[in-house]
Design a protein around this motif. Structure first.
Motif, PDB file in Angstrom:
ATOM      1  N   ILE A   6       0.845  -1.194   0.000  1.00 21.90           N
ATOM      2  CA  ILE A   6       0.000   0.000   0.000  1.00 21.90           C
ATOM      3  C   ILE A   6       0.882   1.245   0.000  1.00 21.90           C
ATOM      4  CG2 ILE A   6      -1.640   1.365   1.378  1.00 21.90           C
ATOM      5  CD1 ILE A   6      -2.860  -1.365   2.274  1.00 21.90           C
ATOM      6  N   THR A   9       2.866   1.496  -3.501  1.00 21.17           N
ATOM      7  CA  THR A   9       2.022   1.913  -4.626  1.00 21.17           C
ATOM      8  C   THR A   9       1.538   3.346  -4.439  1.00 21.17           C
ATOM      9  OG1 THR A   9       0.063   0.898  -3.603  1.00 21.17           O
ATOM     10  CG2 THR A   9       1.273  -0.428  -5.239  1.00 21.17           C
ATOM     11  N   GLY A  10       1.222   3.733  -3.210  1.00 19.24           N
ATOM     12  CA  GLY A  10       0.785   5.099  -2.942  1.00 19.24           C
ATOM     13  C   GLY A  10       1.877   6.114  -3.221  1.00 19.24           C
ATOM     14  N   ASN A  43      -3.274   0.227  -5.504  1.00 11.00           N
ATOM     15  CA  ASN A  43      -3.440   0.772  -4.161  1.00 11.00           C
ATOM     16  C   ASN A  43      -4.896   0.630  -3.703  1.00 11.00           C
ATOM     17  OD1 ASN A  43      -3.957   3.394  -2.333  1.00 11.00           O
ATOM     18  ND2 ASN A  43      -1.817   2.728  -2.114  1.00 11.00           N
TER      19      ASN A  43
END
Length: 171
Positions: A6, A9-10, A43
């Motif tokens: 998370i 990807t963020g 995400n």
């Protein structure tokens, strides 16, 4: 492990979004936000936001299509844009989750219109609206990455609009 994915990807999606929004090149904006959309899809999937994930996957295709029809007839742009708007509504209906889906659909539809028909300052101002609409999804899923990203994306779009207005005035 998923928490790290998370975060990765963020951060990567945020970096690509900001890089495209602060530049004055519309082509660069479409390109970098297309790649960012693929990362936002991952995400969103990781945080359980299926509607947002599906709409983000669609936006990858939208960015590619919007780039490929630039310089073509208004009719070609219109029909391509309408196709993406219809698919956006279909995805929203199939993945409906209440207000979060409604706001994500509205953000996606605004981005679709903007990518096909807007340039320069107007395109970046529209992206401020897109970031504002997607903020609801971030809040609903308690995604601090997306809240931070939408705030920073809106700020970067405002800065990009300012830079684009200076570039337009100079030319």
């Amino acid at each position: 492990m998923s928490l790290h994915l998370i975060d990765v990807t963020g951060m990567a999606a945020l970096t690509l979004n900001v890089a495209g929004l602060v530049r004055t090149s519309d082509r660069s904006l479409r390109h970098s936000t297309g790649w960012a959309s693929a990362l936002w899809a991952a995400n969103n999937l990781l945080i359980g936001a299926q509607s947002a994930a599906a709409l983000s996957v669609l936006s990858v295709g939208r960015q590619v299509s919007a780039s490929s029809v630039q310089g073509r007839s208004d009719r070609t742009k219109l029909f391509t844009c309408l196709a993406f708007l219809v698919v956006t509504l279909g995805i929203g209906a199939l993945t409906w989750d209440g207000m979060t889906t409604l706001f994500a659909m509205a953000g996606s539809m605004l981005a679709t219109y903007a990518m096909f028909f807007m340039r320069g300052v107007a395109l970046r101002v529209a992206m401020i609206g897109v970031a504002s609409l997607w903020m609801y999804n971030a809040w609903a899923y308690d995604s601090w990455w997306q809240m931070f990203a939408n705030t920073l994306n809106g700020t970067a779009a405002a800065y990009g609009a300012w830079r684009a207005s200076k570039a337009q005035a100079a030319s």
